[in-house]
Design an enzyme around this catalytic site. Structure first.
Site, PDB file in Angstrom:
ATOM      1  N   ALA A 128       0.870  -1.163   0.000  1.00 35.86           N
ATOM      2  CA  ALA A 128       0.000   0.000   0.000  1.00 35.86           C
ATOM      3  C   ALA A 128       0.912   1.220   0.000  1.00 35.86           C
ATOM      4  O   ALA A 128       1.745   1.377   0.899  1.00 35.86           O
ATOM      5  CB  ALA A 128      -0.901   0.001   1.227  1.00 35.86           C
TER       6      ALA A 128
ATOM      7  N   GLY B 191       4.248  -1.486  -4.810  1.00 35.02           N
ATOM      8  CA  GLY B 191       5.162  -2.604  -4.607  1.00 35.02           C
ATOM      9  C   GLY B 191       5.779  -2.962  -5.947  1.00 35.02           C
ATOM     10  O   GLY B 191       5.063  -3.094  -6.946  1.00 35.02           O
TER      11      GLY B 191
ATOM     12  N   ALA C 282       4.285  -6.148  -7.703  1.00 27.54           N
ATOM     13  CA  ALA C 282       2.919  -5.949  -8.175  1.00 27.54           C
ATOM     14  C   ALA C 282       2.877  -4.960  -9.338  1.00 27.54           C
ATOM     15  O   ALA C 282       2.143  -5.159 -10.318  1.00 27.54           O
ATOM     16  CB  ALA C 282       2.039  -5.465  -7.031  1.00 27.54           C
TER      17      ALA C 282
ATOM     18  N   VAL D 198       7.432   8.019  -9.979  1.00 25.51           N
ATOM     19  CA  VAL D 198       7.224   6.757  -9.271  1.00 25.51           C
ATOM     20  C   VAL D 198       6.564   5.753 -10.203  1.00 25.51           C
ATOM     21  O   VAL D 198       5.554   6.045 -10.840  1.00 25.51           O
ATOM     22  CB  VAL D 198       6.353   6.956  -8.017  1.00 25.51           C
ATOM     23  CG1 VAL D 198       6.051   5.620  -7.354  1.00 25.51           C
ATOM     24  CG2 VAL D 198       7.037   7.890  -7.037  1.00 25.51           C
TER      25      VAL D 198
ATOM     26  N   GLY E 246      10.243   3.009 -13.565  1.00 30.09           N
ATOM     27  CA  GLY E 246      11.147   1.863 -13.693  1.00 30.09           C
ATOM     28  C   GLY E 246      10.399   0.551 -13.748  1.00 30.09           C
ATOM     29  O   GLY E 246      10.778  -0.367 -14.499  1.00 30.09           O
ATOM     30  N   ASP E 247       9.321   0.432 -12.971  1.00 24.60           N
ATOM     31  CA  ASP E 247       8.529  -0.799 -12.990  1.00 24.60           C
ATOM     32  C   ASP E 247       7.789  -0.949 -14.316  1.00 24.60           C
ATOM     33  O   ASP E 247       7.639  -2.068 -14.827  1.00 24.60           O
ATOM     34  CB  ASP E 247       7.545  -0.805 -11.828  1.00 24.60           C
ATOM     35  CG  ASP E 247       8.243  -0.863 -10.484  1.00 24.60           C
ATOM     36  OD1 ASP E 247       9.369  -1.391 -10.422  1.00 24.60           O
ATOM     37  OD2 ASP E 247       7.672  -0.377  -9.492  1.00 24.60           O
TER      38      ASP E 247
ATOM     39  N   ALA F  88       4.275   6.509 -17.994  1.00 24.93           N
ATOM     40  CA  ALA F  88       4.003   6.347 -16.568  1.00 24.93           C
ATOM     41  C   ALA F  88       4.350   7.599 -15.774  1.00 24.93           C
ATOM     42  O   ALA F  88       3.829   7.796 -14.673  1.00 24.93           O
ATOM     43  CB  ALA F  88       4.786   5.153 -16.023  1.00 24.93           C
TER      44      ALA F  88
ATOM     45  N   SER G  17      -0.614   4.629 -12.836  1.00 25.03           N
ATOM     46  CA  SER G  17      -0.088   5.388 -13.974  1.00 25.03           C
ATOM     47  C   SER G  17       0.329   4.504 -15.140  1.00 25.03           C
ATOM     48  O   SER G  17       0.769   5.020 -16.181  1.00 25.03           O
ATOM     49  CB  SER G  17       1.123   6.209 -13.513  1.00 25.03           C
ATOM     50  OG  SER G  17       2.238   5.366 -13.245  1.00 25.03           O
TER      51      SER G  17
END
Length: 304
Positions: free
Chosen positions: A10, A37, A40, A240, A243-244, A274, A283
């Protein structure tokens, strides 16, 4: 198919005029709770990019865990492999200043209970791409990579956040994704991003991609072939999750049969998109949005 073993959190978002310095308090009127996370987020990015994706991890026996699982499932990701454990779901405090720069602190919570045995042997094989990060116990990441490599799956490791990992674990990695500081953590020496990528690729017989934020990314394959890709021109609101987005879409494209240069280009477009919205998981762009902006970024170029 994309299989992700990793973290789910969260995210508590604090929008601030500027990030606090050491010992400083900065006021902001509100806080927003969003799903996040690294594990996720990367699973969600792959699913939204069109891949069949499944996430394996742990949440606590709290309402926060239920909310995060619902949000991840809404992206099209299979969450049936998530285990409930005693205690609290992982939580991140995310401070984002105007322009998108951020500071993040993560309380691991249930992510500390994630184990490689969440993955069934039947779910690993030549038709699977396993994606791992470093927000769960390192020994469990190493065990999952070892099992996946033995089963013939493709393995992708995002060494974020940067933590020591045994060289034996890197021997089980096909694609390593790091930013420049993470690459230096592994190499322990100075060098250009491309030099770092080439050294890591040759030493561990893998493909190494070094992401460079606003300067794009470079990659080196084990045979010495190298590539670079730029960034999508956007007005960044919040970095934020960028990178994911890169890692998830890279894995999805490779899993779908795309070559490395194509995967890097799609990943860079997704990372740029993103940055144009607040939040991490919230995003992430879908395949149609990525496709619509591909023409705005030149293909990855081969480097001598």
């Amino acid at each position: 198919m994309i299989v992700v073993l990793g973290s789910i959190n969260a995210d508590l978002f604090f929008a601030v005029d500027r990030l606090p310095g050491r010992g400083e308090t900065v006021l902001t009127p509100t806080v927003t709770v969003r799903p996040g996370g690294k594990g996720a987020n990367q699973a969600a990015a792959a699913a939204r990019a069109g891949a069949v994706a499944a996430f394996f991890g742990c949440v606590g026996e709290d309402s926060s865990g239920s909310d995060m699982l619902t949000a991840l499932a809404d992206t099209g990701c299979d969450v049936s492999g998530v285990r409930r454990v005693p205690g609290a779901t992982g939580t991140a405090a995310v401070m984002v200043e105007a322009g998108g720069e951020n500071q993040i602190v993560v309380a691991s919570g249930a992510n500390g209970a994630v184990a490689a045995d969440l993955l069934a042997d039947a779910g690993l094989g030549p038709g699977t791409t396993l994606v791992c990060q470093m927000e769960i116990p390192v020994e469990q990441t190493a065990a999952a990579l070892r099992r996946a490599r033995a089963a013939g799956a493709r393995t992708v490791l995002n060494l974020a956040p940067a933590r020591p990992i045994p060289p034996s674990a890197l021997a089980d990695v096909d694609v390593l994704v790091v930013n420049e500081p993470e690459a230096r953590t592994l190499e322990g020496e100075a060098g250009t991003p491309l030099g770092l990528a080439r050294n890591l690729a040759a030493r561990h017989r893998l493909t190494c991609i070094v992401t460079l934020g606003g300067d794009g990314a470079v990659a080196a394959e084990a045979d010495g072939t190298a590539w670079s890709v730029g960034v999508l021109p956007v007005a960044a609101v919040d970095t934020v999750g960028a990178g994911d987005a890169f890692v998830g879409v890279l894995a999805a494209t490779l899993d779908g049969g795309g070559a490395l240069p194509e995967a890097m280009r799609r990943a860079s477009v997704a990372a740029g998109l993103a940055c144009t919205a607040e939040g991490a998981m919230s995003s992430l762009p879908d395949a149609a949005v990525i496709d619509a902006r591909l023409a705005d970024l030149a293909p990855a170029g081969r480097l001598d």
